[in-house]
Scaffold this motif. Structure first.
Motif, PDB file in Angstrom:
ATOM      1  N   ASP A   1       1.256  -1.363  -0.323  1.00  0.00           N
ATOM      2  CA  ASP A   1       0.383  -0.223   0.159  1.00  0.00           C
ATOM      3  C   ASP A   1       1.040   1.488  -0.066  1.00  0.00           C
ATOM      4  OD1 ASP A   1       0.764   0.181   2.578  1.00  0.00           O
ATOM      5  OD2 ASP A   1      -0.910  -0.296   3.541  1.00  0.00           O
ATOM      6  N   ASP A   2       0.133   2.126   0.362  1.00  0.00           N
ATOM      7  CA  ASP A   2       0.555   4.229   0.378  1.00  0.00           C
ATOM      8  C   ASP A   2       1.742   3.671   1.116  1.00  0.00           C
ATOM      9  OD1 ASP A   2      -0.570   4.212  -2.353  1.00  0.00           O
ATOM     10  OD2 ASP A   2      -1.740   5.640  -1.103  1.00  0.00           O
ATOM     11  N   ARG A   3       1.505   3.171   2.651  1.00  0.00           N
ATOM     12  CA  ARG A   3       2.853   3.210   3.891  1.00  0.00           C
ATOM     13  C   ARG A   3       4.433   2.367   2.698  1.00  0.00           C
ATOM     14  NH1 ARG A   3      -0.336   2.732   8.674  1.00  0.00           N
ATOM     15  NH2 ARG A   3      -2.563   3.971   7.925  1.00  0.00           N
ATOM     16  N   ILE A   4       3.910   1.725   2.156  1.00  0.00           N
ATOM     17  CA  ILE A   4       5.334   0.889   1.955  1.00  0.00           C
ATOM     18  C   ILE A   4       5.345   0.872   0.631  1.00  0.00           C
ATOM     19  CG2 ILE A   4       5.889  -0.561   4.089  1.00  0.00           C
ATOM     20  CD1 ILE A   4       3.521  -2.556   2.522  1.00  0.00           C
ATOM     21  N   LEU A   5       5.240   1.413  -0.417  1.00  0.00           N
ATOM     22  CA  LEU A   5       5.373   1.814  -2.510  1.00  0.00           C
ATOM     23  C   LEU A   5       5.214   3.081  -2.835  1.00  0.00           C
ATOM     24  CD1 LEU A   5       5.830   0.531  -4.518  1.00  0.00           C
ATOM     25  CD2 LEU A   5       3.912   0.132  -5.031  1.00  0.00           C
ATOM     26  N   THR A   6       6.198   4.071  -2.980  1.00  0.00           N
ATOM     27  CA  THR A   6       5.410   5.158  -3.838  1.00  0.00           C
ATOM     28  C   THR A   6       6.086   5.640  -4.763  1.00  0.00           C
ATOM     29  OG1 THR A   6       5.881   6.324  -1.335  1.00  0.00           O
ATOM     30  CG2 THR A   6       6.016   7.611  -3.273  1.00  0.00           C
ATOM     31  N   TRP A   7       4.666   6.394  -5.934  1.00  0.00           N
ATOM     32  CA  TRP A   7       5.086   6.011  -7.180  1.00  0.00           C
ATOM     33  C   TRP A   7       6.098   7.392  -7.043  1.00  0.00           C
ATOM     34  CZ3 TRP A   7       4.096   2.160 -10.799  1.00  0.00           C
ATOM     35  CH2 TRP A   7       3.158   1.383 -10.060  1.00  0.00           C
ATOM     36  N   ASN A   8       6.675   7.270  -8.235  1.00  0.00           N
ATOM     37  CA  ASN A   8       7.410   8.849  -8.593  1.00  0.00           C
ATOM     38  C   ASN A   8       7.492   8.947 -10.370  1.00  0.00           C
ATOM     39  OD1 ASN A   8       8.800  11.454  -9.289  1.00  0.00           O
ATOM     40  ND2 ASN A   8      10.370  11.051  -7.594  1.00  0.00           N
ATOM     41  N   LEU A   9       6.008   9.476 -10.972  1.00  0.00           N
ATOM     42  CA  LEU A   9       5.299   9.109 -12.534  1.00  0.00           C
ATOM     43  C   LEU A   9       6.020  10.167 -12.969  1.00  0.00           C
ATOM     44  CD1 LEU A   9       1.603   9.177 -12.069  1.00  0.00           C
ATOM     45  CD2 LEU A   9       3.124   7.636 -11.860  1.00  0.00           C
ATOM     46  N   ASP A  10       6.826  11.547 -12.556  1.00  0.00           N
ATOM     47  CA  ASP A  10       7.367  12.769 -13.370  1.00  0.00           C
ATOM     48  C   ASP A  10       8.854  11.629 -13.916  1.00  0.00           C
ATOM     49  OD1 ASP A  10       5.863  14.422 -12.939  1.00  0.00           O
ATOM     50  OD2 ASP A  10       6.768  15.082 -11.501  1.00  0.00           O
ATOM     51  N   GLN A  11       9.678  11.359 -12.259  1.00  0.00           N
ATOM     52  CA  GLN A  11      10.602  10.611 -13.033  1.00  0.00           C
ATOM     53  C   GLN A  11      10.201   9.472 -14.063  1.00  0.00           C
ATOM     54  OE1 GLN A  11      13.289  10.975  -9.681  1.00  0.00           O
ATOM     55  NE2 GLN A  11      13.590  13.159  -9.275  1.00  0.00           N
TER      56      GLN A  11
ATOM     57  N   CYS B   1       6.316   1.366 -18.899  1.00  0.00           N
ATOM     58  CA  CYS B   1       4.702   1.541 -18.914  1.00  0.00           C
ATOM     59  C   CYS B   1       4.143   1.330 -20.279  1.00  0.00           C
ATOM     60  CB  CYS B   1       3.690   1.571 -17.542  1.00  0.00           C
ATOM     61  SG  CYS B   1       3.586   3.206 -17.366  1.00  0.00           S
ATOM     62  N   SER B   2       2.477   1.590 -20.376  1.00  0.00           N
ATOM     63  CA  SER B   2       1.963   1.411 -21.304  1.00  0.00           C
ATOM     64  C   SER B   2       1.806   3.503 -21.524  1.00  0.00           C
ATOM     65  CB  SER B   2       0.876   1.400 -21.848  1.00  0.00           C
ATOM     66  OG  SER B   2       0.284   0.667 -21.075  1.00  0.00           O
ATOM     67  N   PRO B   3       1.648   4.135 -22.155  1.00  0.00           N
ATOM     68  CA  PRO B   3       1.094   5.728 -22.367  1.00  0.00           C
ATOM     69  C   PRO B   3      -0.818   5.284 -21.296  1.00  0.00           C
ATOM     70  CG  PRO B   3       1.351   5.295 -23.947  1.00  0.00           C
ATOM     71  CD  PRO B   3       2.065   3.696 -23.733  1.00  0.00           C
ATOM     72  N   GLU B   4      -1.801   4.266 -21.901  1.00  0.00           N
ATOM     73  CA  GLU B   4      -2.344   4.457 -20.940  1.00  0.00           C
ATOM     74  C   GLU B   4      -2.367   4.109 -19.218  1.00  0.00           C
ATOM     75  OE1 GLU B   4      -1.741   2.963 -23.631  1.00  0.00           O
ATOM     76  OE2 GLU B   4      -3.116   3.442 -25.362  1.00  0.00           O
ATOM     77  N   ALA B   5      -1.335   2.635 -19.135  1.00  0.00           N
ATOM     78  CA  ALA B   5      -1.013   2.536 -17.670  1.00  0.00           C
ATOM     79  C   ALA B   5      -1.126   4.218 -16.373  1.00  0.00           C
ATOM     80  CB  ALA B   5      -0.006   1.852 -17.867  1.00  0.00           C
ATOM     81  N   MET B   6       0.045   4.769 -17.640  1.00  0.00           N
ATOM     82  CA  MET B   6       0.474   6.093 -16.765  1.00  0.00           C
ATOM     83  C   MET B   6      -0.708   7.011 -16.887  1.00  0.00           C
ATOM     84  SD  MET B   6       4.030   6.775 -16.504  1.00  0.00           S
ATOM     85  CE  MET B   6       3.808   8.682 -16.086  1.00  0.00           C
ATOM     86  N   LYS B   7      -1.761   7.176 -17.752  1.00  0.00           N
ATOM     87  CA  LYS B   7      -2.877   8.286 -17.019  1.00  0.00           C
ATOM     88  C   LYS B   7      -4.223   7.528 -16.187  1.00  0.00           C
ATOM     89  CE  LYS B   7      -3.210   9.478 -21.700  1.00  0.00           C
ATOM     90  NZ  LYS B   7      -4.090   9.439 -22.595  1.00  0.00           N
ATOM     91  N   LEU B   8      -3.512   6.267 -15.572  1.00  0.00           N
ATOM     92  CA  LEU B   8      -4.692   5.392 -14.951  1.00  0.00           C
ATOM     93  C   LEU B   8      -3.831   5.238 -13.644  1.00  0.00           C
ATOM     94  CD1 LEU B   8      -5.595   2.136 -16.293  1.00  0.00           C
ATOM     95  CD2 LEU B   8      -7.107   3.870 -15.799  1.00  0.00           C
ATOM     96  N   LEU B   9      -1.875   5.256 -13.324  1.00  0.00           N
ATOM     97  CA  LEU B   9      -1.522   5.667 -12.481  1.00  0.00           C
ATOM     98  C   LEU B   9      -1.428   7.025 -11.971  1.00  0.00           C
ATOM     99  CD1 LEU B   9       2.163   3.594 -13.341  1.00  0.00           C
ATOM    100  CD2 LEU B   9       0.192   3.288 -11.511  1.00  0.00           C
ATOM    101  N   ALA B  10      -1.916   7.926 -13.134  1.00  0.00           N
ATOM    102  CA  ALA B  10      -2.038   9.269 -11.927  1.00  0.00           C
ATOM    103  C   ALA B  10      -3.278   9.390 -11.030  1.00  0.00           C
ATOM    104  CB  ALA B  10      -2.256  10.472 -13.478  1.00  0.00           C
ATOM    105  N   SER B  11      -3.932   8.265 -10.658  1.00  0.00           N
ATOM    106  CA  SER B  11      -4.891   8.611  -9.977  1.00  0.00           C
ATOM    107  C   SER B  11      -5.145   7.491  -9.124  1.00  0.00           C
ATOM    108  CB  SER B  11      -6.720   8.738 -10.499  1.00  0.00           C
ATOM    109  OG  SER B  11      -6.686   7.529 -11.688  1.00  0.00           O
ATOM    110  N   CYS B  12      -3.606   6.648  -8.837  1.00  0.00           N
ATOM    111  CA  CYS B  12      -3.897   5.681  -8.314  1.00  0.00           C
ATOM    112  C   CYS B  12      -3.813   5.478  -6.803  1.00  0.00           C
ATOM    113  CB  CYS B  12      -2.900   4.058  -8.661  1.00  0.00           C
ATOM    114  SG  CYS B  12      -2.076   3.569  -7.470  1.00  0.00           S
ATOM    115  N   LYS B  13      -4.872   4.875  -6.003  1.00  0.00           N
ATOM    116  CA  LYS B  13      -5.503   5.187  -4.919  1.00  0.00           C
ATOM    117  C   LYS B  13      -5.216   4.055  -4.001  1.00  0.00           C
ATOM    118  CE  LYS B  13      -6.815  10.009  -5.151  1.00  0.00           C
ATOM    119  NZ  LYS B  13      -8.283  11.329  -5.404  1.00  0.00           N
ATOM    120  N   GLY B  14      -5.356   2.675  -4.328  1.00  0.00           N
ATOM    121  CA  GLY B  14      -5.396   1.655  -3.902  1.00  0.00           C
ATOM    122  C   GLY B  14      -3.823   0.755  -3.494  1.00  0.00           C
ATOM    123  N   GLU B  15      -3.919   0.081  -3.801  1.00  0.00           N
ATOM    124  CA  GLU B  15      -2.849  -0.745  -3.473  1.00  0.00           C
ATOM    125  C   GLU B  15      -2.348  -1.737  -4.761  1.00  0.00           C
ATOM    126  OE1 GLU B  15      -4.805  -5.119  -2.086  1.00  0.00           O
ATOM    127  OE2 GLU B  15      -4.408  -3.985  -0.809  1.00  0.00           O
TER     128      GLU B  15
END
Length: 382
Positions: free
Chosen positions: A115-125, A144-158
């Motif tokens: 979850d967000d406590r033990i995994l952090t995304w840095n989408l810019d880099q 990842c694919s461009p479609e996946a990048m768009k989805l990751l921008a709203s990633c709030k789950g595990e």
């Protein structure tokens, strides 16, 4: 969901990720044994029993230990649902008794949720920071694919850490707000099958001939490789198994997307057969068993449902009994109506249809009936 491939920069990072997966799954097996022996399936109760032991014996941090307990509880919840649906056979059957007689086991490379406590995304880099047994590893690149990048921008789950053939992936669960289903103007019935993967009540047939030929080639190749019993043959077997699964999933994605788009364009809902437990109910000849057990109807149904929820298309599941024997025009039901796999001829009114088309029309009628009697959640009229 969005899938990304991790690109660890060093062998040290690879070993740390692999060791973390092994430790988490060994801990999950320990927790599973306790849950099975003491019948502790509730998360808070099981966590109270095993939390400190998991941290001490497997060197897990606080949050990874919590995620391990949740994974075990989720696995038992899924098992109960499958047993209730009859997917392991009727009560007292040999297969069901075997499943019920032992605790759930996790492979050493099985997926582990973070979850967000033990995994952090840095989408810019395009990097991630993740907890491991060797400490927190920062700046692991991913692709990842461009479609996946768009989805990751709203990633709030595990996100699940997965290892496949020595490569690491993160599969992120994305929370996307779903629109309320609309009031359908009619129903698109979908008959699922092996020869024809899906046939709609509009008469569109999505044949499975190409996919079945592909599976047949792979079946013959697997038999030859299994007879060799060499290490290289085993490596090839693992590779083609994943290739076949990807090909089947891609085919189901394409069909599901087409069904949902058709229903959305015509403001209709989708009626599907409830085929849960069909493998236990149906007796197939020896030469047909491989085709029956490789039939990915559950995956196709799941793809249709989640794509429909995203589009606001209502979906209902209906009883599939006698859909292939009942006339969709006069409702006469008899086994002799179904002449063969492809042809339907009603002995009462004389209508002649493609058998799967007739079945899909019956499914559409049953979907409308289920909607009218309130067996499905209706959209709010407020």
């Amino acid at each position: 969901m969005a899938q990304v491939k991790l690109l660890p920069a060093s062998a040290y990072d690879v070993d740390a990720l692999a060791a973390t997966l092994r430790a988490c799954n060994r801990a999950a097996n320990r927790a599973s044994e306790v849950a099975f022996a003491k019948d502790l399936k509730r998360r808070d109760v099981l966590q109270e029993k095993v939390y400190y032991a998991l941290r001490a014996d497997f060197d897990l941090g606080a949050q990874p230990a919590v995620r391990v307990v949740k994974k075990v509880c989720d696995a038992y919840a899924t098992l109960r649902a499958n047993l209730k649906a009859g997917n392991y056979g009727p009560e007292g059957s040999k297969r069901r008794l075997k499943v019920e007689s032992k605790p759930i086991r996790f492979r050493e490379d099985a997926a582990q949720p973070f979850d967000d406590r033990i995994l952090t995304w840095n989408l810019d880099q395009r990097t991630v920071s993740i907890w491991t047994l060797a400490g927190r590893i920062k700046g692991i690149p991913f692709v990842c694919s461009p479609e996946a990048m768009k989805l990751l921008a709203s990633c709030k789950g595990e996100s699940d850490l997965v290892m496949r053939d020595g490569m690491f992936f993160l599969i992120a669960t994305i929370d996307i707000p779903e629109p309320d289903p609309y009031e359908p103007a009619g129903w698109l019935g979908v008959d699922l099958g092996i020869v024809n993967i899906a046939t709609t009540s509009d008469g569109e047939i999505m044949a499975g001939r190409r996919l079945n030929r592909y599976r047949k080639r792979h079946l013959e190749l697997r038999r030859k490789l299994q007879a060799k019993r060499t290490k290289s043959a085993k490596r090839v077997l693992k590779r083609i198994r994943r290739r076949e699964a990807r090909h089947s999933a891609n085919t189901n994605h394409i069909i599901a997307k087409k069904l949902v788009a058709t229903a959305e364009r015509t403001s209709r809902g989708i009626a599907l057969e409830d085929l849960g437990g069909i493998r236990a109910r149906v007796t197939a000849r020896k030469d047909q068993r491989a085709r029956l057990h490789s039939w990915a109807f559950a995956q196709l149904g799941a793809f249709v449902e989640y794509k429909a929820r995203r589009a606001g298309v209502p979906v209902v599941r209906v009883d599939p009994r006698n859909t292939s024997r009942q006339c969709s025009r006069c409702w006469h039901t008899h086994r002799s109506n179904r002449i063969d796999q492809a042809r339907f001829a009603c002995r009462s009114c004389g209508v002649i249809l493609h058998a799967d088309h007739n079945g899909s029309r019956n499914i559409a009628h049953r979907g409308d009936a289920a909607w009218q009697r309130g067996a499905v959640k209706r959209p709010s009229t407020a």
